[in-house]
Design a protein around this motif. Structure first.
Motif, short mmCIF file in Angstrom:
data_model
loop_
_atom_site.label_atom_id
_atom_site.label_comp_id
_atom_site.label_asym_id
_atom_site.label_seq_id
_atom_site.Cartn_x
_atom_site.Cartn_y
_atom_site.Cartn_z
N ARG A 138 0.73 -1.06 -0.08
CA ARG A 138 0.10 -0.10 0.01
C ARG A 138 0.73 1.28 0.05
O ARG A 138 0.77 2.27 -0.69
N LEU A 139 1.81 1.17 0.75
CA LEU A 139 2.79 2.23 0.78
C LEU A 139 3.52 2.74 -0.61
O LEU A 139 3.37 3.75 -1.06
N THR A 140 4.13 1.50 -1.27
CA THR A 140 4.69 1.63 -2.58
C THR A 140 3.57 2.24 -3.52
O THR A 140 3.91 2.94 -4.22
N LYS A 141 2.37 1.76 -3.31
CA LYS A 141 1.24 2.13 -4.39
C LYS A 141 1.06 3.53 -4.48
O LYS A 141 1.02 4.18 -5.48
N GLU A 142 0.87 4.00 -2.99
CA GLU A 142 0.59 5.46 -3.08
C GLU A 142 1.88 6.33 -2.92
O GLU A 142 1.82 7.53 -3.12
N GLY A 143 3.09 5.85 -3.05
CA GLY A 143 4.47 6.43 -3.25
C GLY A 143 4.73 7.30 -1.80
O GLY A 143 5.36 8.20 -1.70
N PHE A 144 4.19 6.49 -0.51
CA PHE A 144 4.73 6.96 0.75
C PHE A 144 5.90 6.27 1.45
O PHE A 144 6.06 6.44 2.57
N ASN A 145 6.59 5.74 0.66
CA ASN A 145 7.86 5.04 1.07
C ASN A 145 8.70 5.85 2.13
O ASN A 145 9.30 5.41 3.04
N GLU A 146 8.96 7.14 1.50
CA GLU A 146 9.74 7.96 2.28
C GLU A 146 9.24 8.97 3.13
O GLU A 146 9.82 9.81 3.60
N HIS A 147 7.72 8.85 3.35
CA HIS A 147 7.26 9.55 4.49
C HIS A 147 7.27 9.05 5.95
O HIS A 147 7.81 7.85 5.89
N THR A 148 6.75 9.55 6.95
CA THR A 148 6.86 8.71 8.12
C THR A 148 5.67 8.22 8.17
O THR A 148 4.44 8.66 8.02
N PHE A 149 5.81 6.86 8.53
CA PHE A 149 4.56 5.94 8.53
C PHE A 149 4.81 4.84 9.75
O PHE A 149 6.00 4.93 10.32
N ARG A 150 3.53 4.19 9.89
CA ARG A 150 3.41 3.42 11.09
C ARG A 150 2.43 2.44 10.79
O ARG A 150 1.37 2.83 10.14
N CYS A 151 2.42 1.04 11.23
CA CYS A 151 1.53 0.05 10.93
C CYS A 151 1.59 -0.62 12.31
O CYS A 151 2.64 -0.89 12.62
N VAL A 152 0.47 -0.57 12.98
CA VAL A 152 0.24 -1.42 14.30
C VAL A 152 -0.62 -2.50 14.06
O VAL A 152 -1.78 -2.57 13.59
#
Length: 61
Positions: free
Chosen positions: A36-50
């Protein structure tokens, strides 16, 4: 199935993505979250999955 939550933030703290998804286990959740992160282009943003127990499955700062 277990419910995981994926959240992506801008540097300002604004949420760019905040969604839940179902996975059988933590390993499957990592794969789904990463896709999902790759699809949306969010790999370099701050993220978390819990996990449902609030365990960090994915994290990037």
């Amino acid at each position: 199935m277990r419910t995981y939550i994926l959240t992506v933030f801008e540097k300002t703290g604004k949420k760019l993505l905040d969604e839940s998804f179902q996975a059988a286990n933590d390993e499957e959740a990592k794969k789904i979250g990463d896709a999902r992160l790759t699809k949306e282009g969010f790999n370099e943003h701050t993220f978390r999955c819990v996990s449902p127990e609030a365990k960090l499955i994915l994290f990037h700062r």
